[in-house]
Design a protein around this motif. Structure first.
Motif, mmCIF file in Angstrom:
data_model
loop_
_atom_site.group_PDB
_atom_site.id
_atom_site.type_symbol
_atom_site.label_atom_id
_atom_site.label_comp_id
_atom_site.label_asym_id
_atom_site.label_seq_id
_atom_site.Cartn_x
_atom_site.Cartn_y
_atom_site.Cartn_z
ATOM 1 N N GLY A 55 23.586 53.821 37.861
ATOM 2 C CA GLY A 55 24.207 53.462 39.125
ATOM 3 C C GLY A 55 23.680 52.134 39.648
ATOM 4 N N GLN A 56 24.529 51.400 40.315
ATOM 5 C CA GLN A 56 24.175 50.118 40.933
ATOM 6 C C GLN A 56 24.408 50.243 42.430
ATOM 7 N N LYS A 57 23.639 49.531 43.215
ATOM 8 C CA LYS A 57 23.781 49.604 44.663
ATOM 9 C C LYS A 57 24.842 48.617 45.141
ATOM 10 N N PHE A 58 25.889 49.143 45.758
ATOM 11 C CA PHE A 58 26.935 48.330 46.362
ATOM 12 C C PHE A 58 27.093 48.769 47.814
ATOM 13 N N THR A 59 26.699 47.926 48.740
ATOM 14 C CA THR A 59 26.834 48.255 50.161
ATOM 15 C C THR A 59 27.600 47.186 50.925
ATOM 16 N N ASN A 60 27.864 46.055 50.296
ATOM 17 C CA ASN A 60 28.620 44.981 50.938
ATOM 18 C C ASN A 60 30.047 45.448 51.196
ATOM 19 N N ASP A 61 30.594 45.084 52.347
ATOM 20 C CA ASP A 61 31.951 45.507 52.703
ATOM 21 C C ASP A 61 33.016 44.988 51.751
ATOM 22 N N ALA A 103 30.569 53.316 60.627
ATOM 23 C CA ALA A 103 30.456 51.997 61.255
ATOM 24 C C ALA A 103 31.213 50.936 60.459
ATOM 25 N N HIS A 104 31.221 51.069 59.137
ATOM 26 C CA HIS A 104 31.907 50.095 58.278
ATOM 27 C C HIS A 104 33.359 50.480 58.008
ATOM 28 N N ASN A 105 33.715 51.730 58.281
ATOM 29 C CA ASN A 105 35.076 52.241 58.064
ATOM 30 C C ASN A 105 35.510 53.008 59.310
ATOM 31 N N ILE A 141 38.257 47.271 52.382
ATOM 32 C CA ILE A 141 38.248 46.219 51.361
ATOM 33 C C ILE A 141 39.489 45.342 51.471
ATOM 34 N N SER A 142 40.604 45.940 51.788
ATOM 35 C CA SER A 142 41.845 45.191 51.966
ATOM 36 C C SER A 142 41.701 44.164 53.087
#
Length: 186
Positions: A55-61, A103-105, A141-142
């Motif tokens: 697994g890789q860490k992806f937290t950027n919007d 908060a991000h969604n 993401i859109s």
């Protein structure tokens, strides 16, 4: 008594040969039949090396979020949190992940968040998320990337991995591969 000791020593020697020699050889030989020859699947993208089975860490919007890790994606210490579902520290970490996700969604309700976006896997290194977890992130993401939601849905559909042999496990999305394809779209 003497017969038991001799039998125990013989059994120990046979098991030592079997499990430290023969079993190791069988595992090594079967790994050589895979496409990566037992070396792990490596993906190179933009000059960086990634192991696709970790697994890789992806937290950027700008990216699809990955599954949380109890070990901060450290392959040397693969493990779950080992905290039960009623442990206050565990519940606090899950709640923090829920709050961050909302908060991000902001259009997503708490009840709509798939569990794999807020709970770590048993190994802490799972590179996959559910299809539902990918679909629920499309709106964010859109907006950030300026890509249509239809294009993102099509991308998710193309990146969906079917169950093994059509029978074992659910459909899933490999987050690293999905995010690489997302970058290639722009």
């Amino acid at each position: 008594m003497k017969n038991n000791i001799i039998s125990s020593i013989r059994l120990t020697i046979v098991m030592l040969i079997l499990f430290s020699g023969a079993y190791t050889l069988i595992v090594w030989a079967s790994s050589q039949l895979t496409t990566s020859h037992g070396n792990g699947d490596v993906i190179y993208f933009k000059g960086k090396k990634f192991y696709s089975n970790l697994g890789q860490k992806f937290t950027n919007d700008r990216y699809f979020n990955s599954r949380p890790s109890a070990v901060e994606y450290n392959a040397a210490s693969s493990a779950g949190s080992n905290k039960g579902p009623s442990n206050p520290a565990y519940l606090a970490s899950v709640q923090a992940r829920i709050d961050t996700f909302i908060a991000h969604n902001p259009k997503i309700k708490k009840s709509e968040i798939p569990s794999d976006l807020v709970t770590a896997s048993g190994s802490g290194l799972d590179p996959h998320i559910s299809v539902t977890s990918a679909l629920i992130q499309i709106n964010r993401i859109s907006k950030v990337r300026g890509i249509s939601e239809n294009a993102l849905t099509t991308l998710i559909s193309k990146q969906t991995e079917k169950p093994m042999a059509g029978l074992f496990g659910p459909e899933r999305i490999h987050v690293l591969k999905l995010n690489i394809e997302l970058d290639k779209m722009q």
